[in-house]
Design a protein around this motif. Structure first.
Motif, PDB file in Angstrom:
ATOM      1  N   GLY A  54       0.604  -1.303   0.030  1.00  0.00           N
ATOM      2  CA  GLY A  54      -0.121  -0.005  -0.057  1.00  0.00           C
ATOM      3  C   GLY A  54       0.884   0.983   0.379  1.00  0.00           C
ATOM      4  O   GLY A  54       1.692   0.885   0.696  1.00  0.00           O
ATOM      5  N   GLY A  55       0.296   1.869  -0.706  1.00  0.00           N
ATOM      6  CA  GLY A  55       1.238   3.908  -0.516  1.00  0.00           C
ATOM      7  C   GLY A  55       0.642   4.275   0.871  1.00  0.00           C
ATOM      8  O   GLY A  55       2.110   5.423   0.784  1.00  0.00           O
ATOM      9  N   SER A  56       0.431   3.817   1.531  1.00  0.00           N
ATOM     10  CA  SER A  56       0.980   5.048   2.779  1.00  0.00           C
ATOM     11  C   SER A  56       1.439   4.628   3.809  1.00  0.00           C
ATOM     12  O   SER A  56       2.207   5.415   4.264  1.00  0.00           O
ATOM     13  CB  SER A  56      -0.601   4.403   3.763  1.00  0.00           C
ATOM     14  OG  SER A  56      -0.682   3.298   4.268  1.00  0.00           O
ATOM     15  N   SER A 103      -1.319   5.410  -4.371  1.00  0.00           N
ATOM     16  CA  SER A 103      -2.590   5.132  -3.843  1.00  0.00           C
ATOM     17  C   SER A 103      -3.736   5.866  -4.368  1.00  0.00           C
ATOM     18  O   SER A 103      -4.619   4.973  -4.600  1.00  0.00           O
ATOM     19  CB  SER A 103      -3.295   6.132  -2.411  1.00  0.00           C
ATOM     20  OG  SER A 103      -1.457   5.824  -1.537  1.00  0.00           O
ATOM     21  N   VAL A 104      -3.419   6.586  -5.084  1.00  0.00           N
ATOM     22  CA  VAL A 104      -4.020   7.541  -6.456  1.00  0.00           C
ATOM     23  C   VAL A 104      -4.887   5.871  -7.275  1.00  0.00           C
ATOM     24  O   VAL A 104      -5.124   6.788  -7.578  1.00  0.00           O
ATOM     25  CB  VAL A 104      -3.851   8.964  -6.660  1.00  0.00           C
ATOM     26  CG1 VAL A 104      -5.015   8.786  -8.198  1.00  0.00           C
ATOM     27  CG2 VAL A 104      -3.619  10.236  -5.638  1.00  0.00           C
ATOM     28  N   LEU A 165       4.777  17.839  10.592  1.00  0.00           N
ATOM     29  CA  LEU A 165       3.027  17.730  10.826  1.00  0.00           C
ATOM     30  C   LEU A 165       2.056  17.110   9.602  1.00  0.00           C
ATOM     31  O   LEU A 165       1.428  16.340   9.999  1.00  0.00           O
ATOM     32  CB  LEU A 165       2.844  19.773  10.161  1.00  0.00           C
ATOM     33  CG  LEU A 165       1.683  20.077  10.499  1.00  0.00           C
ATOM     34  CD1 LEU A 165       0.994  19.446  11.720  1.00  0.00           C
ATOM     35  CD2 LEU A 165       0.901  21.510  10.265  1.00  0.00           C
ATOM     36  N   ALA A 166       3.294  16.857   8.744  1.00  0.00           N
ATOM     37  CA  ALA A 166       2.652  15.832   7.485  1.00  0.00           C
ATOM     38  C   ALA A 166       2.204  13.889   8.106  1.00  0.00           C
ATOM     39  O   ALA A 166       1.302  13.755   7.402  1.00  0.00           O
ATOM     40  CB  ALA A 166       2.871  16.220   6.146  1.00  0.00           C
ATOM     41  N   TRP A 172      -4.996   7.569   7.417  1.00  0.00           N
ATOM     42  CA  TRP A 172      -6.307   8.043   6.521  1.00  0.00           C
ATOM     43  C   TRP A 172      -6.597   7.197   5.758  1.00  0.00           C
ATOM     44  O   TRP A 172      -6.958   7.027   4.685  1.00  0.00           O
ATOM     45  CB  TRP A 172      -7.092   9.722   6.169  1.00  0.00           C
ATOM     46  CG  TRP A 172      -7.327  10.003   7.864  1.00  0.00           C
ATOM     47  CD1 TRP A 172      -9.462   9.909   7.956  1.00  0.00           C
ATOM     48  CD2 TRP A 172      -6.934  10.275   8.643  1.00  0.00           C
ATOM     49  NE1 TRP A 172      -9.156  10.210   9.257  1.00  0.00           N
ATOM     50  CE2 TRP A 172      -8.257  10.214   9.671  1.00  0.00           C
ATOM     51  CE3 TRP A 172      -5.552  10.715   8.857  1.00  0.00           C
ATOM     52  CZ2 TRP A 172      -7.898  11.056  11.114  1.00  0.00           C
ATOM     53  CZ3 TRP A 172      -6.069  11.614  10.083  1.00  0.00           C
ATOM     54  CH2 TRP A 172      -6.357  11.593  11.215  1.00  0.00           C
ATOM     55  N   MET A 173      -4.303   7.097   4.342  1.00  0.00           N
ATOM     56  CA  MET A 173      -4.355   6.836   3.556  1.00  0.00           C
ATOM     57  C   MET A 173      -4.787   5.268   3.301  1.00  0.00           C
ATOM     58  O   MET A 173      -4.577   4.620   1.989  1.00  0.00           O
ATOM     59  CB  MET A 173      -2.740   7.675   2.792  1.00  0.00           C
ATOM     60  CG  MET A 173      -3.043   8.585   2.519  1.00  0.00           C
ATOM     61  SD  MET A 173      -1.006   8.904   1.899  1.00  0.00           S
ATOM     62  CE  MET A 173      -1.112   8.132   0.330  1.00  0.00           C
ATOM     63  N   HIS A 174      -4.608   4.368   4.122  1.00  0.00           N
ATOM     64  CA  HIS A 174      -4.494   2.965   4.034  1.00  0.00           C
ATOM     65  C   HIS A 174      -6.180   2.908   3.668  1.00  0.00           C
ATOM     66  O   HIS A 174      -6.438   1.800   3.274  1.00  0.00           O
ATOM     67  CB  HIS A 174      -5.325   2.390   6.031  1.00  0.00           C
ATOM     68  CG  HIS A 174      -3.651   2.707   6.128  1.00  0.00           C
ATOM     69  ND1 HIS A 174      -2.858   1.830   6.311  1.00  0.00           N
ATOM     70  CD2 HIS A 174      -3.314   3.095   7.549  1.00  0.00           C
ATOM     71  CE1 HIS A 174      -1.819   1.804   7.088  1.00  0.00           C
ATOM     72  NE2 HIS A 174      -1.743   2.937   7.651  1.00  0.00           N
TER      73      HIS A 174
END
Length: 387
Positions: A54-56, A103-104, A165-166, A172-174
């Motif tokens: 996964g991308g996250s 992810s996109v 901070l990012a 939430w990308m999961h």
């Protein structure tokens, strides 16, 4: 947005820090290349990893790596450590970008991706707008007695904070990573599909165009400070000019899917890249107000092609290979980021900043010629359905 803001701010501060230590155009080219060197060998594996886990997770690892590189840059003086730390930040940025793009692609595996990548690219442009403004403003607050050169330590500390901070956002990308289980293929089939993909002429034309456009962004961040110092233009003004470029890129990416359906990818790529080439020809011979006009052209020329090349590469691949294909795109981009800044930096030694920008314009002219002879996979009024 936060990732891009930090990355762009670091690139500006690194160039100013090198100029503080009395460097030349060739070393600035080496700095731009150092941002890409370690990522050259990791982009494709990172894409394959994003297809599996996964991308996250890949994005979070990239943010951690970039933050550590910035912290080391603050603690270790000298040109050698500056090169090494720039490489660490570049590696982290590469991992974060591949993770986000994967992810996109995974979340839009069964539908059109032009608009999705346009949204991702617009968020990146917002970061490129905020980053130069905030980093140069903070760095200028304590620059008293330094002339046009800012306080790079203050700017770098801000960039470190943006990376930290990012990090929580990627929890939430999961959600998009859940799509992976539906599209995952056996390793043997993935390897066979990769061999077919690597032999595609259309893919390599696309990758060449993508590399030419991306390296223009790198060269701009590396050499605009040099042009500004020659013209006695302040760091805050440089930040405003680069923010203007980023703002135009944001606007150009809003509703990109509709523009692609109406005009097609190829016309949009040709017109936008031509706008960037013309702007690069004009930038070094214009004054401050003319430079603002050139930044508008660069905003269009660097804003539209990047998401279109991402959706173009996805249109050539199966869902199970989206991350790997995007990683391959990033690998070629890194090759361009390594070789071209060094070459342009060498040209700049005798010709100065004019030679830098004009050589870059010639590179973009070559990219236009490649697009003219290529099939981009999206015709006017076509459906946005996936491959």
């Amino acid at each position: 947005m936060l990732t891009q803001a930090s990355s762009v701010g670091v690139r500006l501060m690194v160039s100013y820090r090198a100029l503080d230590e009395g460097t030349d155009p060739l070393f600035l080219g080496m700095l731009a290349a150092s941002f890409a060197v370690p990522a050259l060998c990791t982009a494709l594996p990172a894409g394959r990893l994003a297809d599996r886990v996964g991308g996250s997770a890949v994005t979070l690892a990239g943010l951690l790596t970039a933050a550590l590189g910035i912290a080391a840059m603050l603690l270790l003086p000298g040109k050698g450590p500056l090169l090494a730390c720039s490489a660490a930040v570049g590696l982290g940025h590469l991992l974060a970008m591949v993770g986000q793009q994967a992810s996109v692609a995974h979340a839009n595996a069964t539908k059109g991706s032009d608009n999705a990548f346009g949204t991702l690219a617009a968020a990146a442009s917002l970061g490129q707008l905020v980053g130069p403004l905030v980093a140069t403003w903070v760095a200028s607050l304590t620059q008293a007695g330094r002339g046009p050169n800012p306080d790079t330590s203050a700017g770098l500390f801000l960039c470190f904070g943006l990376s930290v901070l990012a990090m929580p956002v990627y929890l939430w990308m999961h959600r998009s990573d859940r799509v992976l289980a539906k599209n995952r293929l056996p390793n043997g089939q993935v390897s066979a599909d990769m061999r077919v993909l690597m032999s595609s002429r259309g893919l390599w034309r696309l990758l060449t165009v993508s590399g030419a456009v991306l390296v223009t962004v790198d060269l701009m961040y590396a050499f605009v400070p040099m042009w500004a110092i020659e013209e006695n233009i302040s760091a805050a003004t440089v930040g405003a000019l680069l923010a203007l470029r980023a703002f135009v890129s944001v606007v150009s990416r809003v509703g990109l899917g509709r523009l692609t359906r109406r005009f097609g990818r190829k016309p949009l790529l040709i017109v936008s890249i031509a706008a960037a080439a013309i702007s690069l020809l004009a930038l070094p011979i214009l004054g401050i107000y003319g430079a603002a006009v050139a930044m508008i052209g660069l905003g269009l020329g660097l804003g539209i092609p990047q998401p279109l090349t991402m959706s173009w590469v996805v249109s050539l691949t199966k869902p199970s290979l989206h991350g790997a294909a995007l990683g391959l795109r990033m690998t070629v981009n890194q090759l361009a980021q390594i070789g071209l800044p060094l070459g342009v930096g060498a040209v700049a030694a005798p010709l100065g900043v004019v030679g830098i920008f004009w050589a870059n314009a010639a590179l973009l002219a070559g990219a236009i010629a490649i697009v003219v002879g290529s099939e981009t996979g999206q015709e006017p009024e076509a459906s946005e359905s996936g491959p």
